[in-house]
Design an enzyme around this catalytic site. Structure first.
Site, PDB file in Angstrom:
ATOM      1  N   GLU A  97       0.837  -1.200   0.000  1.00 45.66           N
ATOM      2  CA  GLU A  97       0.000   0.000   0.000  1.00 45.66           C
ATOM      3  C   GLU A  97       0.869   1.245   0.000  1.00 45.66           C
ATOM      4  OE1 GLU A  97      -2.494   1.601  -0.460  1.00 45.66           O
ATOM      5  OE2 GLU A  97      -4.318   0.916   0.527  1.00 45.66           O
ATOM      6  N   ASP A  98       0.317   2.351  -0.511  1.00 46.45           N
ATOM      7  CA  ASP A  98       1.040   3.618  -0.441  1.00 46.45           C
ATOM      8  C   ASP A  98       0.960   4.219   0.959  1.00 46.45           C
ATOM      9  OD1 ASP A  98      -1.695   4.052  -0.705  1.00 46.45           O
ATOM     10  OD2 ASP A  98      -1.516   5.625  -2.209  1.00 46.45           O
ATOM     11  N   ASP A 101      -4.262   4.963   6.488  1.00 43.15           N
ATOM     12  CA  ASP A 101      -4.808   6.103   7.227  1.00 43.15           C
ATOM     13  C   ASP A 101      -5.828   5.575   8.248  1.00 43.15           C
ATOM     14  OD1 ASP A 101      -5.575   8.657   7.973  1.00 43.15           O
ATOM     15  OD2 ASP A 101      -6.731   9.062   6.176  1.00 43.15           O
ATOM     16  N   PHE A 150      -2.363  15.782   4.770  1.00 44.48           N
ATOM     17  CA  PHE A 150      -2.607  15.180   3.467  1.00 44.48           C
ATOM     18  C   PHE A 150      -1.341  15.296   2.627  1.00 44.48           C
ATOM     19  CE2 PHE A 150      -4.199  14.490  -0.753  1.00 44.48           C
ATOM     20  CZ  PHE A 150      -5.049  13.425  -0.539  1.00 44.48           C
ATOM     21  N   ARG A 163       1.035  12.610  -8.658  1.00 40.56           N
ATOM     22  CA  ARG A 163       1.607  11.256  -8.519  1.00 40.56           C
ATOM     23  C   ARG A 163       3.048  11.212  -9.008  1.00 40.56           C
ATOM     24  NH1 ARG A 163      -2.581   7.672  -7.270  1.00 40.56           N
ATOM     25  NH2 ARG A 163      -4.572   8.033  -8.292  1.00 40.56           N
TER      26      ARG A 163
END
Ligand code: IMP
Length: 173
Positions: A97-98, A101, A150, A163
């Site tokens: 996963e990036d 959260d 964020f 990205r």
């Protein structure tokens, strides 16, 4: 897009940490063929660096997921946009996963993959934002723990942009 970018994790720091992660994944499974399942789209850049840091036999699979629908807060709804192309029964799976959260996405994906009978299932995430956690998920390999802001870049987006940044930045609206 309006807003400013505040650099958070440099290219050099990313490269060094991902190299360590790859080595430690292989050290945990010295003799196995690893099936690395990347969660699209955000993890594509991390995946590319991570698999190059894992010596030995590695398969790569992709799982398409949409969870944020372009905003900066999680909706909690996970939508599978592309499933795996092959089975993982008996495989040693590393889910990549990036960012974790709330944990809702990874929790959902782990449950979904677990019923397919992998020999082992572990989670590797580049970034961990533990402040907002809503479900108690086990994350086995964490690149960087970051504050509740964020972030964009190195695969992570805001409305599909940013990205391509080679580093991770905080997006300040
Ligand atoms: P979770 O389900 O709340 O753990 O969210 C996981 C997903 O939300 C990630 O795979 C990202 O796509 C997205 N996400 C969470 N935080 C951020 C962020 O700071 N920047 C970009 N995307 C994020």
């Amino acid at each position: 897009m309006k807003g400013t970018l505040k650099p958070l994790i440099s290219e050099e720091a990313l490269r060094a940490r991902i190299a360590e992660m790859g080595a430690s994944i292989r050290a945990d499974y010295p003799d196995d063929t690893l099936t690395v399942v990347a969660v699209l789209k955000g993890s594509f850049m991390f995946l590319a660096d991570l698999v190059r840091a894992i010596p030995g036999e590695v398969r790569v699979e992709f799982l398409g997921v949409a969870s944020y629908h372009g905003g900066t807060t999680s909706t909690g709804a996970v939508q599978i946009t592309q499933d795996l192309r092959s089975g993982i029964d008996g495989h040693v799976v590393i889910l990549v996963e990036d960012i974790v959260d709330t944990g809702l996405t990874i929790d959902y994906l782990c449950r979904m993959l677990q019923v397919r009978g992998p020999k082992s299932l572990r989670v590797a995430t580049l970034l961990d934002k533990p402040t907002n956690r809503e479900v108690d998920v086990r994350v086995d390999y964490v690149g960087f723990t970051i504050p509740d802001e964020f972030v964009v870049g190195f695969g992570l987006d805001l409305g599909e942009l940013f990205r391509n940044l080679p580093y991770v930045a905080v997006y300040v609206p």
